[in-house]
Design an enzyme around this catalytic site. Structure first.
Site, PDB file in Angstrom:
ATOM      1  N   GLY A 256     -32.192 -24.145 -19.166  1.00 14.00           N
ATOM      2  CA  GLY A 256     -31.000 -23.418 -19.614  1.00 14.00           C
ATOM      3  C   GLY A 256     -30.769 -22.126 -18.856  1.00 14.00           C
ATOM      4  O   GLY A 256     -31.582 -21.679 -18.044  1.00 14.00           O
ATOM      5  N   HIS A 257     -29.627 -21.501 -19.162  1.00 10.75           N
ATOM      6  CA  HIS A 257     -29.254 -20.279 -18.440  1.00 10.75           C
ATOM      7  C   HIS A 257     -30.218 -19.128 -18.739  1.00 10.75           C
ATOM      8  O   HIS A 257     -30.770 -19.013 -19.823  1.00 10.75           O
ATOM      9  CB  HIS A 257     -27.803 -19.879 -18.743  1.00 10.75           C
ATOM     10  CG  HIS A 257     -27.497 -19.616 -20.178  1.00 10.75           C
ATOM     11  ND1 HIS A 257     -26.214 -19.479 -20.646  1.00 10.75           N
ATOM     12  CD2 HIS A 257     -28.290 -19.475 -21.262  1.00 10.75           C
ATOM     13  CE1 HIS A 257     -26.240 -19.249 -21.947  1.00 10.75           C
ATOM     14  NE2 HIS A 257     -27.490 -19.248 -22.335  1.00 10.75           N
ATOM     15  N   ASN A 258     -30.436 -18.313 -17.724  1.00 14.86           N
ATOM     16  CA  ASN A 258     -31.281 -17.118 -17.783  1.00 14.86           C
ATOM     17  C   ASN A 258     -32.769 -17.418 -17.932  1.00 14.86           C
ATOM     18  O   ASN A 258     -33.564 -16.503 -18.161  1.00 14.86           O
ATOM     19  CB  ASN A 258     -30.855 -16.170 -18.917  1.00 14.86           C
ATOM     20  CG  ASN A 258     -29.401 -15.769 -18.843  1.00 14.86           C
ATOM     21  OD1 ASN A 258     -28.828 -15.679 -17.757  1.00 14.86           O
ATOM     22  ND2 ASN A 258     -28.790 -15.546 -19.992  1.00 14.86           N
TER      23      ASN A 258
END
Length: 355
Positions: A256-258
């Site tokens: 996922g993002h980050n």
């Protein structure tokens, strides 16, 4: 399988040279000129083959062995038949892996499907892209404006490299994969169908429904990372998604993002990592595990397959289960559950069913 037909055998490497290349000792130097052309398992290795053994538990398989050579620990050398050359190494499987890479170099990363060099006339490379000499762009691949690609890199058939992406040297971007909003180091392998740098899953609730949150970050992939087929690595929202040097990610993984993954981690197939997770160096995550967002996984931690991680995991810890917890606690809980189930079944023995 008789032979690896998609990867032809080598013309031959003398055992003396092979031993030096893989950091092994040839037990009988008189066999240094024997040629090895291929690899095979213990069960069917022939005189031209190299095989390996890692444990005394399989020592019975050495009886009648016909291989040209075997990689093993020095303690097993007396058990090797006289007709088989022994390559002695402290870590036999690792030494065998190096040898197999020398014998089958074309198996190590996705290559061009058409054996073309340079840019295929059936590919599209934007005039604003910068490609160093020696880049291969295969049929139907697209390279966007401002992209930069280093020497020795292969862009596979129908792969898409988005505008402004930077890809280092000696990388392989597999067929039908996409790379967007990404900075990629050297010697990176991205297998077919992977999706790198698409926007992450970010929404804000409102009376009118879910509002999409712009995802403005990047994906940064450091040197010698390998990403499996059909894996997705989302770009960051306002920070970056980072995959650390030497990390290996299997097929069908969601990052996922980050998310920030440390160096030399191993993430096995069907793992799902929610946004903003931080993973330390040399972490191992078993297949099918899910990790909730915003957690910290300490360096050197090991998480068993099919676990559900809902809390921070300390460094060097071994966790497993649903929810994941220290391995000793998980095994104790499983033993207690089995004992209770056995006791219930014992009490029901001989009980007549209700009429």
């Amino acid at each position: 399988m008789d032979r690896p037909i998609f990867f032809p055998p080598h013309t031959g490497i003398p055992l003396g040279q092979l031993a030096a290349e893989i950091g092994a000792e040839l037990h009988d130097p008189r066999l240094s000129d024997r040629l090895i052309t291929s690899v095979a398992p213990l069960s069917r290795a022939a005189v031209q083959d190299l095989t390996f053994i890692t444990s005394r538990r399989h020592a019975e398989m050495l009886v009648g062995l016909k291989a040209g050579a075997i990689v093993c620990h020095k303690d097993m050398a007396p058990s090797v038949p006289d007709n088989v050359a022994a390559l002695l190494a402290p870590a036999p499987q690792s030494a065998f892996a190096r040898a197999a890479a020398l014998l089958y170099p074309s198996s190590m990363r996705p290559l061009t499907l058409t054996n073309e060099s340079g840019i295929s006339p059936k590919a599209f490379v934007h005039p604003g892209a910068q490609l160093e000499p020696g880049v291969v762009v295969d049929v139907s691949a697209v390279v966007g404006d401002g992209a930069e690609i280093g020497a020795g890199t292969i862009i596979g058939a129908a792969a898409v490299i988005g505008p402004g992406c930077k890809i280092g040297r000696n990388c392989s971007i597999g067929p039908n994969s996409t790379v967007q909003c990404s900075l990629i180091g050297n010697d990176v392998i991205i297998h077919p169908g992977a999706r790198i740098g698409q926007d992450g899953f970010g929404y804000a609730p409102s009376p009118a429904g879910m509002l999409k949150i712009p995802q403005l970050g990047r994906v940064i992939i450091q040197d010698r990372v390998e990403i499996g087929a059909n894996t997705a690595v989302d770009r960051g929202a306002m920070d970056d998604t980072v995959i650390g040097e030497g990390t290996k990610i299997d097929n069908l993984v969601q990052v996922g993002h980050n998310v920030r993954v440390g160096r030399h981690c191993v993430i096995v197939g069907q793992v799902a990592i929610a946004g903003s997770v931080t993973i330390g160096d040399q972490v191992m995550i078993g297949g099918g595990t899910t990790i909730a967002g915003h957690l910290q996984i300490g360096a050197g931690a090991q998480i068993a397959g099919m676990s559900a991680v809902a809390a921070d995991v300390p460094g060097a810890a071994r966790w497993g289960g649903i929810p994941a917890r220290p391995m000793r606690a998980f095994l104790r809980d499983m033993a207690e559950i089995r004992a209770r189930a056995f006791n219930r079944s014992s009490k029901n023995v001989g009980v007549e069913p209700d009429e």
